[in-house]
Enzyme design. Structure first.
Site, PDB file in Angstrom:
ATOM      1  CE  LYS A   1     -49.089 -16.292  37.017  1.00 59.34           C
ATOM      2  NZ  LYS A   1     -48.913 -15.270  38.032  1.00 59.34           N
TER       3      LYS A   1
ATOM      4  CD  GLN B   1     -51.050  -4.511  41.496  1.00 60.97           C
ATOM      5  OE1 GLN B   1     -50.600  -4.521  42.633  1.00 60.97           O
ATOM      6  NE2 GLN B   1     -51.004  -5.585  40.710  1.00 60.97           N
TER       7      GLN B   1
ATOM      8  NE  ARG C   1     -63.383  -0.392  34.742  1.00 61.35           N
ATOM      9  CZ  ARG C   1     -62.866   0.665  34.116  1.00 61.35           C
ATOM     10  NH1 ARG C   1     -63.674   1.614  33.661  1.00 61.35           N
ATOM     11  NH2 ARG C   1     -61.569   0.769  33.938  1.00 61.35           N
TER      12      ARG C   1
ATOM     13  N   GLY D   1     -35.420 -17.383  52.142  1.00 60.53           N
ATOM     14  CA  GLY D   1     -36.301 -17.503  50.983  1.00 60.53           C
ATOM     15  C   GLY D   1     -36.558 -16.180  50.296  1.00 60.53           C
TER      16      GLY D   1
ATOM     17  NE  ARG E   1     -35.976 -26.430  55.536  1.00 57.50           N
ATOM     18  CZ  ARG E   1     -36.753 -27.053  54.666  1.00 57.50           C
ATOM     19  NH1 ARG E   1     -37.134 -28.300  54.882  1.00 57.50           N
ATOM     20  NH2 ARG E   1     -37.158 -26.442  53.557  1.00 57.50           N
TER      21      ARG E   1
ATOM     22  CG  HIS F   1     -54.936 -11.373  46.672  1.00 58.01           C
ATOM     23  ND1 HIS F   1     -54.471 -11.382  47.967  1.00 58.01           N
ATOM     24  CD2 HIS F   1     -53.951 -11.929  45.924  1.00 58.01           C
ATOM     25  CE1 HIS F   1     -53.265 -11.916  47.997  1.00 58.01           C
ATOM     26  NE2 HIS F   1     -52.922 -12.266  46.772  1.00 58.01           N
TER      27      HIS F   1
ATOM     28  NE  ARG G   1     -60.131  -6.457  26.155  1.00 57.48           N
ATOM     29  CZ  ARG G   1     -60.523  -5.766  27.232  1.00 57.48           C
ATOM     30  NH1 ARG G   1     -59.728  -4.818  27.717  1.00 57.48           N
ATOM     31  NH2 ARG G   1     -61.673  -6.018  27.804  1.00 57.48           N
TER      32      ARG G   1
ATOM     33  NE  ARG H   1     -47.546  -4.683  38.978  1.00 47.59           N
ATOM     34  CZ  ARG H   1     -47.428  -3.626  39.784  1.00 47.59           C
ATOM     35  NH1 ARG H   1     -47.269  -2.407  39.257  1.00 47.59           N
ATOM     36  NH2 ARG H   1     -47.438  -3.764  41.098  1.00 47.59           N
TER      37      ARG H   1
END
Length: 518
Positions: free
Chosen positions: A352, A389, A362, A29, A60, A261, A484, A357
């Site tokens: 998204k 990131q 903050r 995968g 598999r 996350h 935004r 990115r």
């Protein structure tokens, strides 16, 4: 690679001189090819895996070991520099493959166990190494966790060492399904050998929180409700579902990003100091404090949720429900009801198909006392920003005098950018999150993994509002791809948090610029 290993920070630990078998389940995968195997290679290049190492892929697909190596090679080469090509081939020679008719195929798992036992016996007789450990990486969907765990427990556990399991999210899509997954895996494995991975907990800035918060005298005195106006945790991606809409539409951005996350990062950012941060007891003590934070939070209500969906989302051919209300953008407000943080708004924002990115923490502090009266003008609030990131950076937005004759305060940064501060003149770089976390599992360090009671409490906080959004077909605000987010989102966030943006200031490629200069 020489058999004489460089000394590293794990050289003194017992497991590094023992045998190790790594079994990557779901080896054919995308996750395995793009993350798991390259992370293992990174550890191998850094002399952070035992010399006596074998790696097996299980899936598999009916392919041979040679075919697996051919599939992996381009991904491994792209993850490292050209000068390491010979080491990549050396690493691939340690990689083998076992296919099965299903992930719970007992006969195939027994066959794999026979091969591992044969290798472990060889290591014992030729190297005099009696202990050999096994690490199982579940790079598979959660609906096959149970049958895989059953088969491993029955057929493939290590006889002369530890057996540890790394399990990938999602851990269900609601409280009920989470409890079901935990129950199925918990039949065979406990918290000492089950490591639920959330790769955000392996990021440099997140791991840095322990030292930042508890290794600096000045941090403790300002890290509370008396000084902090609000906390914002942000995740932004500049692309949409891109063919993964069928999967994403079953979860949405809150389940995919915020409930796991960002919530995990918030716990580390706000928890009380454990009485141990390193050593064998630290993992449970850190996780205890994270759970206490979650226990201080009330379930989220719909009035504290703002939803968005980018235009064209349902054009993804894999999305069957063309009237889907699945949010691709969300802002959520929560509070931690304890003496340190009572009344401080915490905003999660994730989306998204946005304009950049970015993932960051903050913290905006309150107004400096009497500053407006003293200087005769609005004085911007201080902020501490920790970027996860794309570039790992810490900066404090502070006020200084305008250069020249003016006394007007302007905002600048006290900044540390990791790439230029630590790696500018070095071939080294920060290890990726998966490499860190795999190494933590081998070392038995549990602090960066999610405990079952954490998972359950996290779902309890979000479960009711998620079901309400689904059941009542709550419609999200539309927004353009590359923006935004929804136009009303910023005003909603500012109203809910009390955040005040300094519109006269932007950070532009390392230079302080003012809007009036553009």
């Amino acid at each position: 690679m020489s058999t004489d290993k460089r000394a590293t920070h794990v050289s003194h630990e017992d497991w590094i001189s023992e045998g190790l078998s790594v079994i990557v389940i779901g080896a054919s995968g995308d996750l395995a090819k793009k993350k798991t195997f390259p992370s293992l290679l990174s550890l191998y290049l850094g002399d952070l895996l035992p010399t006596n190492l074998t790696i097996y892929g299980y899936a598999r697909s009916k392919i041979s070991s040679s075919e697996l190596r051919q599939k992996l090679r381009p991904y491994l080469l792209s993850s490292t520099s050209e000068e390491n090509e010979a080491v990549v081939d050396e690493f691939l020679n340690k990689c083998h493959y076992q296919s099965g008719s299903s992930y719970g195929d007992s006969e195939s798992w027994q066959g794999l166990d026979d091969q591992l036992n044969s290798w472990e016996n060889f290591v014992s007789s030729s190297e005099g190494i009696e202990k050999s450990n096994r690490l199982f990486y579940f790079a598979i969907p959660p609906n096959v966790f149970a049958e895989t765990g059953d088969a491993i427990k029955t057929n493939c556990m290590a006889q002369r060492g530890f057996s540890r399991m790394i399990v990938e999210k999602p851990f269900g899509r609601d409280l009920e399904s989470c409890k079901d997954i935990l129950g199925r895996l918990g039949r065979h494995f406990d918290e000492t050998n089950l490591f639920r991975i959330d790769h955000y907990l392996g990021k440099e800035m997140v791991q840095n929180l322990m030292v930042m918060r508890f290794g600096n005298l000045w941090m403790e005195s300002i890290w509370n409700r008396n000084n902090v106006q609000c906390i914002m945790l942000t995740f932004k991606e500049p692309f949409g579902t891109e063919g993964r809409g069928g999967y994403f539409d079953q979860y949405g951005i809150i389940r995919d990003i915020i409930q796991n996350h960002l919530l995990q990062v918030m716990c580390l950012l706000t928890m009380e100091c454990p009485n141990k941060l390193d050593g064998p007891e630290a993992g449970e003590k850190i996780r205890d404090e994270k759970v206490r934070v979650l226990q201080s939070m009330q379930p989220v209500t719909l009035s504290d949720v703002f939803l968005g969906q980018y235009e064209g989302y349902t054009d993804d051919e894999t999305i069957t429900n063309k009237d889907s209300n699945c949010p691709t953008f969300a802002a959520v407000r929560v509070f931690i009801n304890n003496p340190r943080w009572a009344g401080v708004p915490i905003i999660f924002k994730a989306g998204k198909a946005l304009n950049e990115r970015k993932a960051e923490m903050r913290i905006q502090f309150k107004d400096a006392p009497a500053a407006e009266h003293l200087f005769g003008t609005k004085v911007p609030r201080n902020e501490m920003v920790m970027k996860l990131q794309p570039t790992e950076t810490i900066y404090m937005k502070s006020n200084i005098k305008t250069p020249g004759f003016s006394w007007e305060p302007i905002q600048s940064e006290l900044e540390v950018k990791y790439d230029t501060r630590y790696f500018k003149h070095s071939k080294e770089s920060n290890p990726d999150a998966y490499s860190r976390l795999i190494l933590d599992v081998l070392r038995g360090n549990s602090a960066s993994f999610v405990r079952s009671d954490e998972l359950i409490r996290a779902w309890e906080i979000f479960d009711d509002v998620l079901h309400q959004i689904d059941d009542e077909n709550i419609r999200p605000h539309a927004y353009r791809s590359g923006s935004r987010g929804p136009e009303a989102a910023d005003d909603w966030i500012n109203e809910k948090s009390g955040y005040v943006r300094n519109d006269d200031y932007v950070w532009h490629d390392g230079n302080i610029c003012y809007v009036k200069n553009f």
